[in-house]
Design an enzyme around this catalytic site. Structure first.
Site, short mmCIF file in Angstrom:
data_model
loop_
_atom_site.label_atom_id
_atom_site.label_comp_id
_atom_site.label_asym_id
_atom_site.label_seq_id
_atom_site.Cartn_x
_atom_site.Cartn_y
_atom_site.Cartn_z
N SER A 5 0.81 -1.22 0.00
CA SER A 5 0.00 0.00 0.00
C SER A 5 0.84 1.27 0.00
CB SER A 5 -0.95 -0.01 1.20
OG SER A 5 -0.21 -0.03 2.40
N LYS B 221 0.85 -5.45 4.91
CA LYS B 221 1.17 -6.22 6.12
C LYS B 221 1.08 -5.41 7.42
CE LYS B 221 6.27 -6.09 5.76
NZ LYS B 221 7.48 -6.92 5.70
N ALA C 145 8.76 9.44 2.52
CA ALA C 145 9.46 10.22 1.49
C ALA C 145 9.37 11.71 1.81
CB ALA C 145 8.87 9.93 0.12
N GLN C 146 10.50 12.36 1.72
CA GLN C 146 10.56 13.76 2.14
C GLN C 146 10.66 14.71 0.95
OE1 GLN C 146 14.10 13.86 4.58
NE2 GLN C 146 13.09 12.92 6.34
N GLY C 147 11.70 14.49 0.13
CA GLY C 147 12.10 15.50 -0.87
C GLY C 147 11.03 15.86 -1.87
N GLU D 89 17.49 18.85 -6.56
CA GLU D 89 18.18 17.83 -5.74
C GLU D 89 19.40 17.32 -6.48
OE1 GLU D 89 15.50 14.82 -4.37
OE2 GLU D 89 14.38 16.21 -3.14
N ASP E 208 10.03 -8.83 0.97
CA ASP E 208 9.15 -10.02 0.88
C ASP E 208 8.70 -10.31 -0.55
OD1 ASP E 208 9.31 -9.82 3.63
OD2 ASP E 208 7.27 -9.07 3.89
N HIS F 115 22.09 6.39 0.70
CA HIS F 115 21.85 7.83 0.82
C HIS F 115 22.97 8.43 1.66
CE1 HIS F 115 19.98 11.68 1.43
NE2 HIS F 115 19.03 11.34 0.58
N ARG G 215 24.25 10.53 -5.72
CA ARG G 215 24.36 9.96 -4.37
C ARG G 215 25.52 8.99 -4.21
NH1 ARG G 215 17.93 9.13 -3.27
NH2 ARG G 215 17.60 11.36 -3.05
N HIS H 160 19.35 2.97 1.16
CA HIS H 160 18.19 3.83 0.95
C HIS H 160 17.21 3.29 -0.08
CE1 HIS H 160 15.95 7.54 0.96
NE2 HIS H 160 16.22 7.79 -0.30
N GLU I 8 9.30 0.08 -6.02
CA GLU I 8 10.66 -0.31 -5.63
C GLU I 8 10.90 -1.81 -5.67
OE1 GLU I 8 11.97 2.01 -2.26
OE2 GLU I 8 13.79 0.79 -2.06
N ARG J 8 19.90 5.53 -9.09
CA ARG J 8 18.62 6.22 -9.22
C ARG J 8 18.80 7.73 -9.04
NH1 ARG J 8 14.20 7.69 -5.13
NH2 ARG J 8 15.99 7.73 -3.76
N LEU K 262 9.16 8.07 -6.52
CA LEU K 262 7.72 8.32 -6.36
C LEU K 262 7.10 8.43 -7.75
CD1 LEU K 262 7.50 10.92 -3.43
CD2 LEU K 262 6.99 8.47 -3.35
C1 LIG Z 1 13.15 8.14 4.27
C2 LIG Z 1 12.89 8.04 2.79
C3 LIG Z 1 12.76 9.19 2.02
C4 LIG Z 1 12.51 9.10 0.65
N1 LIG Z 1 12.33 10.24 -0.07
C5 LIG Z 1 11.98 10.14 -1.38
C6 LIG Z 1 11.64 11.30 -2.13
O1 LIG Z 1 11.65 12.40 -1.63
N2 LIG Z 1 11.30 11.14 -3.44
C7 LIG Z 1 11.28 9.92 -4.05
O2 LIG Z 1 10.96 9.83 -5.24
N3 LIG Z 1 11.58 8.81 -3.34
C8 LIG Z 1 11.91 8.89 -2.04
N4 LIG Z 1 12.20 7.76 -1.34
C9 LIG Z 1 12.03 6.47 -2.00
C10 LIG Z 1 10.53 6.20 -2.14
O3 LIG Z 1 9.88 6.64 -0.98
C11 LIG Z 1 10.25 4.73 -2.35
O4 LIG Z 1 11.08 4.20 -3.33
C12 LIG Z 1 8.82 4.54 -2.79
O5 LIG Z 1 7.95 5.20 -1.91
C13 LIG Z 1 8.49 3.06 -2.81
O6 LIG Z 1 7.12 2.92 -3.03
P1 LIG Z 1 6.49 1.49 -3.16
O7 LIG Z 1 5.04 1.67 -3.32
O8 LIG Z 1 7.21 0.72 -4.19
O9 LIG Z 1 6.84 0.76 -1.77
P2 LIG Z 1 6.53 1.22 -0.27
O10 LIG Z 1 6.09 2.60 -0.18
O11 LIG Z 1 7.70 0.81 0.56
O12 LIG Z 1 5.31 0.29 0.11
C14 LIG Z 1 5.48 -1.10 0.25
C15 LIG Z 1 4.21 -1.67 0.83
O13 LIG Z 1 4.23 -3.09 0.77
C16 LIG Z 1 3.77 -3.62 2.01
N5 LIG Z 1 4.33 -4.97 2.15
C17 LIG Z 1 5.65 -5.33 2.16
N6 LIG Z 1 5.75 -6.67 2.31
C18 LIG Z 1 4.48 -7.16 2.38
C19 LIG Z 1 3.94 -8.46 2.57
N7 LIG Z 1 4.71 -9.56 2.71
N8 LIG Z 1 2.60 -8.59 2.61
C20 LIG Z 1 1.78 -7.50 2.49
N9 LIG Z 1 2.24 -6.25 2.35
C21 LIG Z 1 3.58 -6.08 2.29
C22 LIG Z 1 4.29 -2.63 3.03
O14 LIG Z 1 3.62 -2.77 4.25
C23 LIG Z 1 3.99 -1.32 2.29
O15 LIG Z 1 2.63 -0.99 2.44
C24 LIG Z 1 12.43 7.83 0.03
C25 LIG Z 1 12.58 6.67 0.80
C26 LIG Z 1 12.80 6.77 2.16
C27 LIG Z 1 12.95 5.51 2.96
#
Ligand SMILES: Cc1cc2nc3c(=O)[nH]c(=O)nc-3n(C[C@H](O)[C@H](O)[C@H](O)COP(=O)(O)OP(=O)(O)OC[C@H]3O[C@@H](n4cnc5c(N)ncnc54)[C@H](O)[C@@H]3O)c2cc1C
Length: 584
Positions: free
Chosen positions: A31, A53, A64-66, A135, A234, A255, A301, A362, A386, A397, A403
């Site tokens: 999510s 989960k 995510a901040q930036g 950035e 996972d 990072h 980075r 990161h 991701e 990256r 995002l």
């Molecule tokens: C501190 C921080 C700052 C960042 N800042 C930026 C930014 O400014 N700009 C940018 O572009 N990117 C940024 N990134 C990277 C970016 O946030 C992520 O790459 C992106 O949000 C990943 O999105 P996603 O939907 O793929 O995964 P996520 O947002 O990580 O979501 C994964 C989901 O899968 C669920 N999940 C995992 N395993 C299971 C399982 N076995 N069963 C059920 N559910 C599960 C989790 O609970 C979660 O809901 C940042 C990352 C971090 C950590």
């Protein structure tokens, strides 16, 4: 690789027909931005179940901040789009798929306009348009942000409220996806859903014509990380067990600036802080990035992270600092309210104090290999965000492109998943409608023999694994040391993957062992330095490694990975010593 690792198909034993059965058209796992966006797109053509989960808002996305990198052509010229494409290719060190880069960068505008129409509150400039920050690795100001440094939180608020309102989407939170169900164990079947565990409802089978993995990265595989606890890889591990190919696993982005307060949980200090003009200094207040790279603190980075590590080795110090003391009074608090709050908890006032920082894991660049329609290498399985490897990021990256990728590939995966639904002509993924899906259930059985090997302390395995990954598969790697890590992981695997656990803590460690093992294999195989992958014993970039390395459970342990030639930018792939090459 050890046979136990290769052969294990499911983490737990079960008879699918004896478990509670739930049906939907598309199952979305995760999510974050990718999963939420995928669920919305899939709900336009069928019933969707979204499992996650933890709470819906526990994700890297929320942290995510930036911001989101995006050129909005209404206010910018086409040159600006080209420059975003070029910056992405340059950061990717010759390993990006140019067509994917073009597709994602050009899709930014419709995806952002859609968010705006759904009520996303970006920070605005004096003309009332989304304000744009700069950035690392970006030549232009093109990073849109919200709430100062709370972009991800606002993205999740906007998308999840829409998901909650969508009648075709059911959300199962605190529901752990254990494994994908396939019509055959040998890698040539179709994915027909997943087996899940909920603390209240126990094990359940969710049947679906299409399954979308959006489980995020695996930063928790490293002791030093900016990632939240849910990022244990996972989805990548379960896709591997199901037979899907994983790509470019060696590439993990570190990072440069994670708040370093000994004993506390690490927290990211956004790149945007450097984008707004903060310096990186050492204890003597020397700006050591000047002279190391033409973009100094705003170099990509990998360059900044490596430079910090080199500087620490040279000086013998434990950390470096961010210096934002020259910012206008009150600016830091206004622009970065979340970071200010975090710093205040440790008595750090950026107006007066240096901010102690160090690099941390990161972003997981490698993942489930997908084509330009978000399809994995097995029928019925899609991946986005991701957990996937689309070729957008190449060997490194560009900041704030993830995002964006989550929005673009999430929409794509959700839309494309419609192709799996059976049609009157019998198209789709060959499951023959709901009756066919439930028919499949009778055949899916997982038998795991009980092991008489000794037990290891799970907590110990987890923390030792994370430490060794940080030490030897972190920012700078070395062949012989990685060989040692391989043996250690092999040992932990032998005594952990033969066991049957009954809760997420055990399953997560098992998944982390899969992911770490594949990072290690890929990094040992890649005898070069490129992007985030730096080898002390192989410092040059090699054009014969300008390929995506694909790993699957079906290959024999002694086999090299399948390689997909990269249609990348030849100019960006000339042999180069890392740090002096084309990284930005
Ligand atoms: C501190 C921080 C700052 C960042 N800042 C930026 C930014 O400014 N700009 C940018 O572009 N990117 C940024 N990134 C990277 C970016 O946030 C992520 O790459 C992106 O949000 C990943 O999105 P996603 O939907 O793929 O995964 P996520 O947002 O990580 O979501 C994964 C989901 O899968 C669920 N999940 C995992 N395993 C299971 C399982 N076995 N069963 C059920 N559910 C599960 C989790 O609970 C979660 O809901 C940042 C990352 C971090 C950590």
């Amino acid at each position: 690789m050890h046979a136990q690792f290769q052969n294990r198909r499911y983490l737990i034993p079960f008879r699918a027909r004896l478990l509670p059965q739930i049906f939907c058209d598309t199952l979305v796992i995760g999510s974050g931005v990718a999963g939420l966006r995928a669920a919305l797109a899939a709900s336009e053509h069928g019933e969707v179940i979204l499992v996650t989960k933890s709470d819906v808002d526990r994700s890297a996305t929320t942290w995510a901040q930036g911001g989101v990198a995006a050129v909005l052509e209404t206010t910018d010229t086409d040159d600006a789009v080209e420059s975003h494409i070029q910056d992405t290719l340059t950061a990717g060190c010759g390993l990006c798929s140019p067509s994917v880069v073009e597709q994602v960068v050009r899709s930014a505008r419709p995806r952002i306009e859609e968010l705006l129409s759904w009520g996303m509150q970006f920070d605005l400039d004096e003309n009332g348009r989304p304000a744009r920050a700069r950035e690392g690795g970006h030549r232009d100001h093109r990073v849109l942000h919200a709430g100062g440094d709370a972009t991800g939180k606002e993205v999740v608020r906007c998308l999840s409220s829409r998901v909650c309102d969508a009648p075709a989407i059911r959300i199962f939170d605190h529901c752990f996806a254990l494994d994908l169900l396939t019509t055959s164990d040998s890698g040539n079947g179709s994915v027909v859903g997943a087996i899940t565990h909920h603390p209240k409802y126990g094990l359940q089978v969710i049947w679906a014509y299409a399954t979308i993995i959006a489980t995020g990265g695996s930063g928790q595989a490293y002791r030093e990380t900016t990632n939240p606890p849910v990022c244990t890889g996972d989805g990548v591990a379960m896709a591997y067990r199901a037979g899907a190919a994983l790509a470019d696993m060696a590439f993990v982005q570190f990072h440069p600036t994670t708040l370093y307060v000994a004993g506390s949980e690490r927290a990211l200090i956004s790149e945007a802080v450097r984008g707004e003009g903060a310096y990186l200094v050492d204890r003597r207040e020397n700006r050591f990035m000047v002279g190391r790279h033409e973009m100094a603190e705003l170099a990509p980075r990998d360059v900044v992270s490596r430079s910090i590590i080199e500087h620490l080795v040279e000086t013998g110090e434990t950390n470096v600092f961010l210096d934002a003391r020259h910012f206008k009074p009150g600016f830091f608090q206004k622009r970065f309210p979340g970071i200010s709050q975090k710093l205040a908890q440790f008595g750090i006032d950026p107006a007066d104090d240096l901010i102690p920082v160090n690099p941390g894991a990161h972003y997981t660049i490698g993942g489930i290999w997908v084509d330009d329609a978000a399809r994995s290498t097995i029928n019925g399985l899609y991946a986005c965000g991701e957990s996937s490897c689309s070729g957008l990021h190449g060997g490194n990256r560009l900041a704030s492109n993830s995002l964006l990728e989550g929005l673009v590939y999430g929409e794509l995966a959700g839309r494309m998943s419609a192709e799996c639904r059976p049609t009157v002509n019998g198209n789709g993924n060959g499951n023959g409608g709901r009756a066919g899906l439930s028919e499949s259930s009778k055949q899916i059985i997982s038998d795991i023999p009980l092991s008489d090997r000794g037990e290891l302390d799970l907590h110990d395995v987890r923390s030792s694994l994370r430490s060794v990954m940080w030490r030897h598969l972190g920012i700078v790697r070395d062949g012989p040391l990685m060989d040692d890590v391989r043996e250690m992981i092999e040992f932990w695997r032998r005594y952990t993957l033969d066991k049957i656990f009954d809760d997420p803590k055990g399953w997560e460690v098992q998944n982390m062992l899969y992911v770490c093992s594949l990072i290690c294999e890929s990094a040992r195989w890649r005898r070069e330095s490129r992007g985030t992958h730096t080898r002390a014993d192989e410092p040059a970039r090699r054009s014969d490694f300008c390929v995506h390395d694909l790993w699957s459970r079906m290959q024999r342990p002694e086999d090299a990975p399948a390689c997909v030639p990269c249609a990348g930018d030849a100019a960006a792939d000339s042999d180069a010593v890392v740090g002096q090459g084309h990284e930005g």
